[in-house]
Design a protein around this motif. Structure first.
Motif, PDB file in Angstrom:
ATOM      1  N   ASP A 229      -3.825  10.475   3.517  1.00  0.00           N
ATOM      2  CA  ASP A 229      -4.009  10.193   4.849  1.00  0.00           C
ATOM      3  C   ASP A 229      -4.340   8.833   5.223  1.00  0.00           C
ATOM      4  OD1 ASP A 229      -3.293  12.680   5.806  1.00  0.00           O
ATOM      5  OD2 ASP A 229      -5.423  13.575   5.467  1.00  0.00           O
ATOM      6  N   HIS A 230      -5.283   8.260   4.020  1.00  0.00           N
ATOM      7  CA  HIS A 230      -5.823   6.882   4.374  1.00  0.00           C
ATOM      8  C   HIS A 230      -5.914   6.323   2.946  1.00  0.00           C
ATOM      9  CE1 HIS A 230      -9.035   9.765   3.720  1.00  0.00           C
ATOM     10  NE2 HIS A 230      -9.548   8.949   3.053  1.00  0.00           N
ATOM     11  N   ALA A 231      -5.994   4.913   2.872  1.00  0.00           N
ATOM     12  CA  ALA A 231      -6.389   4.358   1.484  1.00  0.00           C
ATOM     13  C   ALA A 231      -7.990   4.762   0.942  1.00  0.00           C
ATOM     14  CB  ALA A 231      -6.267   2.644   1.723  1.00  0.00           C
ATOM     15  N   VAL A 232      -7.674   4.983  -0.530  1.00  0.00           N
ATOM     16  CA  VAL A 232      -9.207   5.418  -1.210  1.00  0.00           C
ATOM     17  C   VAL A 232      -9.019   4.304  -2.435  1.00  0.00           C
ATOM     18  CG1 VAL A 232      -8.993   7.712  -0.293  1.00  0.00           C
ATOM     19  CG2 VAL A 232      -7.762   7.205  -2.433  1.00  0.00           C
ATOM     20  N   HIS A 233     -10.264   4.382  -2.939  1.00  0.00           N
ATOM     21  CA  HIS A 233     -10.396   3.390  -4.258  1.00  0.00           C
ATOM     22  C   HIS A 233      -9.620   3.753  -5.542  1.00  0.00           C
ATOM     23  CE1 HIS A 233     -12.800   1.727  -7.374  1.00  0.00           C
ATOM     24  NE2 HIS A 233     -13.425   1.150  -6.334  1.00  0.00           N
ATOM     25  N   SER A 234      -8.736   2.917  -5.725  1.00  0.00           N
ATOM     26  CA  SER A 234      -8.032   3.406  -6.985  1.00  0.00           C
ATOM     27  C   SER A 234      -8.633   3.684  -8.160  1.00  0.00           C
ATOM     28  CB  SER A 234      -7.050   2.066  -7.038  1.00  0.00           C
ATOM     29  OG  SER A 234      -8.087   0.741  -7.617  1.00  0.00           O
ATOM     30  N   GLY A 235      -9.913   3.323  -8.568  1.00  0.00           N
ATOM     31  CA  GLY A 235     -10.597   3.689  -9.664  1.00  0.00           C
ATOM     32  C   GLY A 235     -11.127   5.121  -9.529  1.00  0.00           C
ATOM     33  N   LEU A 236     -11.662   5.195  -8.443  1.00  0.00           N
ATOM     34  CA  LEU A 236     -12.349   6.715  -8.350  1.00  0.00           C
ATOM     35  C   LEU A 236     -11.256   7.725  -7.992  1.00  0.00           C
ATOM     36  CD1 LEU A 236     -15.256   5.949  -5.579  1.00  0.00           C
ATOM     37  CD2 LEU A 236     -15.436   6.219  -8.137  1.00  0.00           C
ATOM     38  N   PHE A 237      -9.976   7.656  -7.319  1.00  0.00           N
ATOM     39  CA  PHE A 237      -9.242   8.641  -7.177  1.00  0.00           C
ATOM     40  C   PHE A 237      -7.719   8.522  -7.686  1.00  0.00           C
ATOM     41  CE2 PHE A 237     -12.164   8.417  -3.559  1.00  0.00           C
ATOM     42  CZ  PHE A 237     -12.429   9.695  -3.559  1.00  0.00           C
ATOM     43  N   GLY A 238      -7.454   7.137  -8.536  1.00  0.00           N
ATOM     44  CA  GLY A 238      -6.244   7.252  -9.100  1.00  0.00           C
ATOM     45  C   GLY A 238      -6.048   7.898 -10.348  1.00  0.00           C
TER      46      GLY A 238
END
Length: 471
Positions: A229-238
């Protein structure tokens, strides 16, 4: 490009050698004004794409109308339909029983791309080493000026012979001609002709003319891939989620096989051409990076003219400069499919859509937005008008014309043939392989332009042999 075996030159009423040289001598003093007028047209940024100021397009139409009035056309009007861009219709009607020739060109131009990549300002024309540089210098304001110059040269002779001339200069061709069909239907009576000359193609090489006998059609679309739905932190959620740009890239990679051939099932291939071009010339003209292999298999002309070609021409994604350390939630790509003669663009579109939808991953939401469709074109090669054109070209250049295909598309030709089924269509051009139409540093070879003008004048003078059928 290497020169293939040319088409035979039949006899035709375009003047003997002495008459041709007399006409060439009459043309010479007209060329400086023609180049100056062309430069004035190039200075007008007539981009008809959505989001651009429409005022320059209107100004360009007014400039073209004024040039045609000055060339002696009896009736000159600026018209539009359905909110489309302004087009110019100029007419000198034929005498009873005499033929009418319709001359087509367009006065709108492509956007410039990054202006910093140009050697000079795209809308400040400049002559260097025998070429005129500027956006629209070749495509297609040179086509406009070829018509104007030919009429300046032989317009009075045509009127005396009763040959009718109509000039139709469109204002939205580069934007896909969205109102072309309703326009020609609305002005059917004014545009009816026995012969239609479309000056929007290219010659084989500098010094060798060409008659375009086939054109590829097109089907394009935009594919959208969404994962979040929206951009999220690549480290926390990748990890559990692949970003949209990665998933889009994986999907786009399925469109070609390991050889670079289009991998979409169900697309048509036309028979391979009988002529070939030199690979070194192609590499130079296309600007291929040194040392790279070419994609696909088979002859170069078949890959360019008679087989499908598929390109990703745009991607919506964060730029490298502006990229943040986040997973991209949505990405889009515009895909352009060129199709050969014999292919139905609607069938090709469905084949492409089916390919993408069947390979859409379960880890992403994939949406396809269908875009423009255009039909391919294949000409009669043995018509009286084609014979007349071959003779005119051979006498203007001093060498026979080549029957050539073209990888590009002019979808409205099919509309012309449907609305005016009694007319023959010739596709000619002012460009050469170094013109870089649509690209950076677009240019026109001025020596070739003079030959184009002469050839068209010869063709117009010979049109009386075709007879009148459009009355």
């Amino acid at each position: 490009m290497s020169t293939p075996e040319p088409a035979p030159v039949p006899p035709a009423a375009t003047g003997d050698a002495e008459e041709v040289e007399t006409l060439r001598a009459r043309l010479e003093p007209l060329l400086p004004a023609a180049i100056e007028d062309l430069q004035d047209l190039v200075r007008i940024p007539s981009i008809a794409f959505e989001g651009y100021d429409p005022a320059p397009v209107r100004r360009s139409a007014e400039a073209v109308a004024q040039l045609l009035r000055g060339a002696g056309m009896a009736e000159v009007d600026i018209e539009s339909v359905d909110g489309g861009s302004p087009a110019v219709i100029a007419r000198t009607p034929a005498a009873p029983g005499r033929p009418t020739v319709l001359l087509y060109a367009h006065h709108d131009v492509q956007p410039t791309g990054d202006v910093e990549d140009w050697t000079g300002d795209p809308f400040v024309p400049e002559v260097r080493d025998g070429r005129l540089y500027g956006r629209g210098a070749a495509d297609d304001k040179a086509g406009v000026m070829a018509h104007v110059t030919a009429l300046r040269l032989v317009g009075e002779e045509l009127a005396a012979d009763g040959i009718g001339v109509t000039v139709f200069v469109e204002g939205e061709e580069e934007a896909g001609s969205p109102t072309f069909r309703p326009f020609i239907e609305a002005h059917r009576d004014r545009l009816a002709a026995d012969l239609i000359i479309v000056a929007d193609s290219a010659n084989w090489a500098v010094g060798t003319p060409a008659l375009t006998t086939s054109l590829r059609g097109l089907a394009d679309l935009v594919i959208e891939v969404r994962t979040l739905d929206h951009a999220v932190h690549s480290g926390l959620f990748g990890g559990p989620v692949l970003d949209a740009l990665t998933q889009l890239s994986r999907l786009l990679a399925t469109l070609h096989d390991e050889n670079g051939e289009v991998a979409v099932e169900g697309l048509v291939r036309a028979p391979d051409p009988s002529v070939e071009m030199d690979e070194a010339d192609y590499r130079r003209d296309a600007g291929v990076v040194d040392g790279l292999e070419l994609s696909g298999t088979g002859s170069l002309t078949s890959r360019l003219w008679t087989r499908p070609a598929l390109s990703v021409i745009g991607i919506d994604a964060p730029s490298v400069r502006d990229a943040s350390n986040t997973l991209v939630p949505v990405s889009r790509a515009k895909i352009s499919l060129r199709i050969p003669p014999g292919e139905d663009p609607a069938v090709a579109m469905e084949a492409l859509v089916s390919h993408l939808e069947q390979r859409a991953p379960s880890t992403a939401q994939v949406t396809v937005h269908r875009g423009e469709q255009g039909r391919p074109y294949s000409a009669r090669r043995d018509s009286p008008a084609m014979d007349l054109a071959r003779t005119a070209f051979a006498r203007a250049w001093g060498t026979p014309a080549v029957d050539t295909g073209l990888g590009g598309s002019i979808p409205f030709i099919a509309d012309l043939l449907e609305v005016f089924p009694q007319a023959e269509v010739l596709v000619t051009g002012v460009e050469d392989p170094e013109s870089r139409a649509h690209g950076i540093d677009e240019s026109l070879h001025l020596g070739e332009f003079a030959k184009v003008c002469l050839a068209e004048a010869l063709l117009l003078r010979g049109a009386g042999t075709l007879g009148g059928r459009s009355a």
